[in-house]
Write a protein that holds these residues in place. Structure first.
Motif, PDB file in Angstrom:
ATOM      1  N   GLN A 178       0.919  -1.298  -0.023  1.00  0.00           N
ATOM      2  CA  GLN A 178       0.052  -0.015   0.016  1.00  0.00           C
ATOM      3  C   GLN A 178       0.992   1.102  -0.100  1.00  0.00           C
ATOM      4  O   GLN A 178       0.735   2.040   0.858  1.00  0.00           O
ATOM      5  N   VAL A 179       1.803   1.412  -1.136  1.00  0.00           N
ATOM      6  CA  VAL A 179       2.546   2.639  -1.060  1.00  0.00           C
ATOM      7  C   VAL A 179       2.074   3.754  -1.443  1.00  0.00           C
ATOM      8  O   VAL A 179       2.719   4.756  -0.980  1.00  0.00           O
ATOM      9  N   LEU A 180       0.612   3.624  -1.598  1.00  0.00           N
ATOM     10  CA  LEU A 180      -0.196   5.137  -1.982  1.00  0.00           C
ATOM     11  C   LEU A 180      -0.920   5.127  -1.005  1.00  0.00           C
ATOM     12  O   LEU A 180      -2.238   6.090  -1.153  1.00  0.00           O
ATOM     13  N   LEU A 181      -0.925   4.648   0.197  1.00  0.00           N
ATOM     14  CA  LEU A 181      -2.370   4.480   0.982  1.00  0.00           C
ATOM     15  C   LEU A 181      -2.918   5.891   1.646  1.00  0.00           C
ATOM     16  O   LEU A 181      -2.005   6.942   1.902  1.00  0.00           O
ATOM     17  N   ASP A 182      -3.949   6.254   0.842  1.00  0.00           N
ATOM     18  CA  ASP A 182      -4.843   7.751   1.321  1.00  0.00           C
ATOM     19  C   ASP A 182      -4.326   8.491   0.546  1.00  0.00           C
ATOM     20  O   ASP A 182      -4.481   9.687   0.865  1.00  0.00           O
ATOM     21  N   SER A 184       3.873  15.334  -5.613  1.00  0.00           N
ATOM     22  CA  SER A 184       4.361  14.662  -6.681  1.00  0.00           C
ATOM     23  C   SER A 184       3.502  14.968  -8.115  1.00  0.00           C
ATOM     24  O   SER A 184       2.430  14.544  -8.195  1.00  0.00           O
ATOM     25  N   ILE A 185       4.373  15.488  -8.817  1.00  0.00           N
ATOM     26  CA  ILE A 185       3.567  15.917 -10.356  1.00  0.00           C
ATOM     27  C   ILE A 185       4.503  15.047 -11.504  1.00  0.00           C
ATOM     28  O   ILE A 185       5.521  15.212 -11.453  1.00  0.00           O
ATOM     29  N   ILE A 186       3.706  14.201 -11.901  1.00  0.00           N
ATOM     30  CA  ILE A 186       3.976  13.254 -13.129  1.00  0.00           C
ATOM     31  C   ILE A 186       3.669  13.634 -14.310  1.00  0.00           C
ATOM     32  O   ILE A 186       2.303  13.665 -14.577  1.00  0.00           O
ATOM     33  N   LEU A 208       5.534   2.387 -13.093  1.00  0.00           N
ATOM     34  CA  LEU A 208       6.453   3.392 -12.955  1.00  0.00           C
ATOM     35  C   LEU A 208       5.689   4.760 -12.315  1.00  0.00           C
ATOM     36  O   LEU A 208       6.400   5.439 -11.461  1.00  0.00           O
ATOM     37  N   VAL A 209       4.711   4.956 -12.691  1.00  0.00           N
ATOM     38  CA  VAL A 209       3.709   6.023 -12.247  1.00  0.00           C
ATOM     39  C   VAL A 209       3.596   5.964 -10.558  1.00  0.00           C
ATOM     40  O   VAL A 209       3.961   6.830  -9.832  1.00  0.00           O
ATOM     41  N   VAL A 210       3.240   4.725 -10.240  1.00  0.00           N
ATOM     42  CA  VAL A 210       3.297   4.425  -8.725  1.00  0.00           C
ATOM     43  C   VAL A 210       4.522   4.754  -8.188  1.00  0.00           C
ATOM     44  O   VAL A 210       4.712   5.132  -6.836  1.00  0.00           O
ATOM     45  N   PHE A 211       5.578   4.407  -8.600  1.00  0.00           N
ATOM     46  CA  PHE A 211       6.971   4.537  -8.022  1.00  0.00           C
ATOM     47  C   PHE A 211       7.106   6.085  -7.816  1.00  0.00           C
ATOM     48  O   PHE A 211       7.468   6.459  -6.785  1.00  0.00           O
ATOM     49  N   LEU A 212       7.026   6.811  -9.007  1.00  0.00           N
ATOM     50  CA  LEU A 212       6.989   8.213  -8.754  1.00  0.00           C
ATOM     51  C   LEU A 212       6.164   8.877  -8.084  1.00  0.00           C
ATOM     52  O   LEU A 212       6.546  10.083  -7.386  1.00  0.00           O
ATOM     53  N   ALA A 213       5.059   8.234  -7.683  1.00  0.00           N
ATOM     54  CA  ALA A 213       3.995   9.041  -7.091  1.00  0.00           C
ATOM     55  C   ALA A 213       4.192   8.531  -5.395  1.00  0.00           C
ATOM     56  O   ALA A 213       3.761   9.522  -4.518  1.00  0.00           O
ATOM     57  N   SER A 214       4.994   7.767  -5.247  1.00  0.00           N
ATOM     58  CA  SER A 214       5.091   7.060  -3.873  1.00  0.00           C
ATOM     59  C   SER A 214       6.414   7.972  -3.115  1.00  0.00           C
ATOM     60  O   SER A 214       7.313   8.476  -3.792  1.00  0.00           O
ATOM     61  N   ASP A 215       6.745   7.368  -1.902  1.00  0.00           N
ATOM     62  CA  ASP A 215       7.822   7.935  -1.280  1.00  0.00           C
ATOM     63  C   ASP A 215       9.006   6.955  -1.184  1.00  0.00           C
ATOM     64  O   ASP A 215      10.050   7.328  -0.820  1.00  0.00           O
ATOM     65  N   LEU A 216       8.921   6.092  -2.310  1.00  0.00           N
ATOM     66  CA  LEU A 216       9.867   5.215  -2.753  1.00  0.00           C
ATOM     67  C   LEU A 216      11.016   6.058  -3.352  1.00  0.00           C
ATOM     68  O   LEU A 216      12.269   5.710  -3.179  1.00  0.00           O
TER      69      LEU A 216
END
Length: 269
Positions: free
Chosen positions: A12-16, A150-152, A243-251
């Motif tokens: 859940q790397v984008l939780l909430d 984060s802006i992608i 890749l979007v999830v990676f850039l959106a997350s705190d990872l």
């Protein structure tokens, strides 16, 4: 196009996090919506085609057993600044803020410089460049207020490499890549990360249009592209969504101003 259905199999790397996606009814945009939801995000599914956006919401609710109050569908034409303001207000009323903006909306116009009319130029610049800038303009105050975000944005290999008869599309995508770099400089002091993704040949209906434009079958188009890149295959929307999830997350909290090429090594060769 394969999308995992069991939430339990995803971290859940984008939780909430509230993730606002434009062009969300498209073949890549829709998979981005599914994947962000799987990672725990509250997802704003926005598209100029409301029926397409609504279908994405229904699909997410059916395949993921997701709660309806975590998914929002909006009709949005990104060239209409008033509509953008209203959309952002609607999201804030519902969820309080926006954490991530994914600018995936775009149109495709190909041709040589002699073939493209003044109206063609006006339309593609209005959507692919001005539209992206306008929605960033109205989301940035929220990100500044919370001092994070984060802006992608979506570039393309067409904005990096010269390609025959791709003048208008390549020009707009190069502009988006440079816009993103400039945003990274301006917004970095507010802890707002700005990155672009430049896909290569991805298996979508747009690829079929490119094949038509080049008088090739889909198989011929895929084979031609695969032969000239490091990975001898075509990419999938799911690979772009990941890749979007990676850039959106705190990872990737220390990555900004980057243009990430998801092209199977096409621009390397």
């Amino acid at each position: 196009m394969s999308i995992r259905k069991e939430n339990e199999s995803w971290s859940q790397v984008l939780l909430d996090k509230v993730v606002f996606i434009t062009g969300a009814g498209g073949s890549i945009g829709s998979v981005i919506c599914h994947t962000c939801a799987m990672h725990g995000a509250k997802v704003v599914v926005s598209d100029i085609n409301k029926k397409a956006a609504d279908k994405v919401v229904v699909d997410i609710l059916e395949t993921q057993n997701e709660q309806s109050d975590r998914i929002m569908s909006l009709e949005l034409d990104i060239v209409n600044e008033q509509a953008i303001e209203q959309a952002v207000e609607q999201v804030v009323d519902q969820w309080g803020t926006i954490h991530v903006l994914v600018n995936a909306a775009a149109i495709f116009t190909w041709g040589s410089i002699e073939d493209i009319s003044a109206d063609d130029w006006l339309h593609i610049l209005n959507v692919n460049v001005r539209g992206c800038a306008l929605i960033v303009k109205h989301v940035v105050p929220l990100l500044k207020q919370q001092r994070s975000g984060s802006i992608i944005q979506f570039g393309s290999i067409s904005g990096v490499n010269g390609q025959a008869s791709f003048v208008p599309y390549g020009t707009t995508k190069a502009a988006v890549i440079q816009m993103t770099r400039n945003l990274a400089v301006d917004l970095g002091p507010f802890n707002i990360r700005c990155n672009s993704i430049s896909p290569g040949c991805i298996k979508t209906p747009v690829t079929a249009q490119v094949a038509d434009f080049k008088n090739l079958t889909m198989d011929e188009c895929f084979q031609q592209r695969s032969e000239v890149q490091c990975l001898k295959r075509i990419g999938t929307p799911q690979e772009i969504a990941n890749l979007v999830v990676f850039l959106a997350s705190d990872l990737c909290s220390f990555i900004t101003g980057a243009n990430l090429l998801a092209d199977g090594g096409y621009t390397t060769v």
